[in-house]
Design an enzyme around this catalytic site. Sequence first.
Site, PDB file in Angstrom:
ATOM      1  N   ASP A   1       0.817  -1.213   0.000  1.00 22.79           N
ATOM      2  CA  ASP A   1       0.000   0.000   0.000  1.00 22.79           C
ATOM      3  C   ASP A   1       0.851   1.264   0.000  1.00 22.79           C
ATOM      4  OD1 ASP A   1      -2.719   1.198   0.273  1.00 22.79           O
ATOM      5  OD2 ASP A   1      -1.870   1.972   2.134  1.00 22.79           O
TER       6      ASP A   1
ATOM      7  N   LEU B   1      -8.054   6.250   2.390  1.00 22.25           N
ATOM      8  CA  LEU B   1      -8.040   7.433   1.531  1.00 22.25           C
ATOM      9  C   LEU B   1      -6.714   7.635   0.815  1.00 22.25           C
ATOM     10  CD1 LEU B   1      -9.912   9.964   3.847  1.00 22.25           C
ATOM     11  CD2 LEU B   1     -10.794   8.842   1.808  1.00 22.25           C
ATOM     12  N   ARG B   2      -5.742   6.758   1.080  1.00 18.91           N
ATOM     13  CA  ARG B   2      -4.457   6.938   0.411  1.00 18.91           C
ATOM     14  C   ARG B   2      -4.603   6.809  -1.098  1.00 18.91           C
ATOM     15  NH1 ARG B   2      -1.528   3.799   3.376  1.00 18.91           N
ATOM     16  NH2 ARG B   2      -0.790   5.454   4.728  1.00 18.91           N
ATOM     17  N   ALA B   3      -5.502   5.946  -1.557  1.00 23.45           N
ATOM     18  CA  ALA B   3      -5.709   5.784  -2.995  1.00 23.45           C
ATOM     19  C   ALA B   3      -6.192   7.082  -3.628  1.00 23.45           C
ATOM     20  CB  ALA B   3      -6.715   4.663  -3.252  1.00 23.45           C
TER      21      ALA B   3
ATOM     22  N   GLU C   1      -3.130  10.424   5.233  1.00 23.93           N
ATOM     23  CA  GLU C   1      -2.115   9.747   4.428  1.00 23.93           C
ATOM     24  C   GLU C   1      -1.029   9.125   5.271  1.00 23.93           C
ATOM     25  OE1 GLU C   1       1.143  10.628   0.976  1.00 23.93           O
ATOM     26  OE2 GLU C   1       0.419  12.215   2.267  1.00 23.93           O
TER      27      GLU C   1
END
Length: 696
Positions: free
Chosen positions: A202, A283-285, A366
Amino acid sequence: MPLRTSHYPFSAIVGCDAEPLDDLGLALVLASVSPEIGGVLVRGQKGTAKSTAVRALAPLLPPVEVYRGDRFSVDPADTAQESPDGPFPPGTAVERRPVRLVELPVGATEDRVLGSLHLEQALTHGRVAYEPGLLARGHRGLLYVDEVNLLHDHLVDLLLDAAATGRVTVERDGFSVEHAARFLLIGTMNPEEGELRPQLLDRFGLTVEVAAPSDPAARMEVVRRRMAYDADAAGFSGRYDRAEKALAERIAAARERARRARLSDAALLKVAQVCAAFEVDGLRADIVTARTALAHAAWEGRTSVTLADIRRAALLALPHRRRRNPFDAPGLDEELLDRVLGDEEPPPDGPEPPGGPGGDPAPPAEDDGDGPAEGPEGDASPAPEAGDGGPDRSPDPPRGPEDGGEAEAPGEPGDAERDGAGPRPAAGSTVGAGAPYRPRTFTARGTGIGADGRRSRALGARGRRIGAAPPGGGSGGSLHLVETVRAAASRPHGGGRIGLLPGDLRVAVREGQESNLVLFCVDASGSMAARKRMGEVKTAILSLLLDAYRRRDKVGLVTFRGAGAELVLPPTRSVDTAAARLEALPAGGRTPLAEGLLEAARVLRRERLRDPRQRPLLVLVTDGRATGGRGAVGRSLEAAGHVAGLGVATVVVDGESGPLRLGLAAALAARMGAEHLPVDEVSADALGNAVRERAA
């Protein structure tokens, strides 16, 4: 000035102005334009120029300014950065140097990665000084990990900490140091050798799948260029000087343009809609996709984001984030992506995005360090759909009694209807597995000295210290100073000063855990082919495969049905390949149990010669009903004794079910000295329930 490098030219691999960049080249370039994207993971088979492309990228990046003599490469223009070699007074000389490409070997030690005591300073001057490690050297540069999926867990933890915080804190050997460690992380891997730990996966912003071209003309051109480079490296690179210079200038210009790029609310909403449609975790995507879209717009010479930028960004940033477990095939449904994006372009202007002119979204999620939802060993996830990612395998033609088909021997009470397991499917048919569960933990007996893992007890360089021994005993531990001094003091020394001799050295003996070879030997015969029974068996094996993935094991798969046995999957660390082979496994025919056991024994002997340190664990899945001709039962017991002679830890998973049970698998387990376990007790929850029932 022409760009000269000893590496193969980047433009000769991924294209140049006349040839659009391929996915690999574009991902590397976009991550270079905006390092905040978080790096690139390159997946592909061996011999696909993964490492060559990464090494060719560094000479194209703009040089960095550093204080002369600063080993930590802080940015003189950033007053917030502090170097352990500082402080640097005004007027300190500043120099420009090329971006470093720092390679982190998979076998590196923790001291080499974090840094350690400077031995020369300590021994010659008696000073405690810090020698920077690879993370310090990679600050503001490229940190490259080849075969990143084989990286030891303790090094993965270090990378995760550095990637999450951008800093490294070292508290050891009498000193305390903290320094910046922001780098462009690039990893390459061959999926056949095993998957990457989800938390580290990830952290890679983008992922690319590379494969050798299938077009003969393209393959010919690759070979021609490589042979020309080997014959005259300087001359070959010289022919690409202009293309390399143009790429370098375009990257530098895109970096400047990215600072002015804007991401309108409408474009950001499109990014959020795409990520929500693909049900990615966290929410990193969203953040990575937005940054990649901005970088792509800047690379294309624009300061506003279009649908084409978002689409390209999603194809690079989302495939590895939509995987729910290691058995899911990577990739993205492009039709769904196009439906979500639609045809209406987002307006180019909009309010100033959070994070300033760069347009980077600024939610604190993040760097929260949470990573994916699952823990260090993950939680069981739903199994892939039947055939997902599996090879194209045609079922065997139907076989009848005359050619070893599904009929049992006369009088054999193995009929599935009599077991209450439902009707038996046609020979050669396939049955899918259900959702995997958390299985019981099986281990090899005793204590080994194999590679680090999470299954069986082993002596190694990590773990709890249980003693000390002279070096060379295979423990691989670090120097044990107290025991070394004690050994020296135990020698007669006439009351004078204690002197150290080579024979006094002692290293720490530590007990940790190792990985194992888990070899599955699966009965795929007619007596196991009832749909309910075979589905339960495949679910149990799939659960054990997922457990092997988390424990860093190698896996292999032997099956037996009809007239013989087959090594379906040679031992590998790619458990997703094993899962695909299991899903496509046909069932039906007689039960050549002896042949299956002998084939498993051959595989185990061969693997023992290849790696004597790796201890195997044999998992035999059968109901024990040998029907491979006259004397099948006796030959099976003889083969079981042969397996027992190998001294291998064995588990017999009994697939027999229904009211009429012969107990043949239990007798087979007793002959092999193996643990016997009904298939419905493979689950750890089933074991817990049984224990509670006995206690009640």
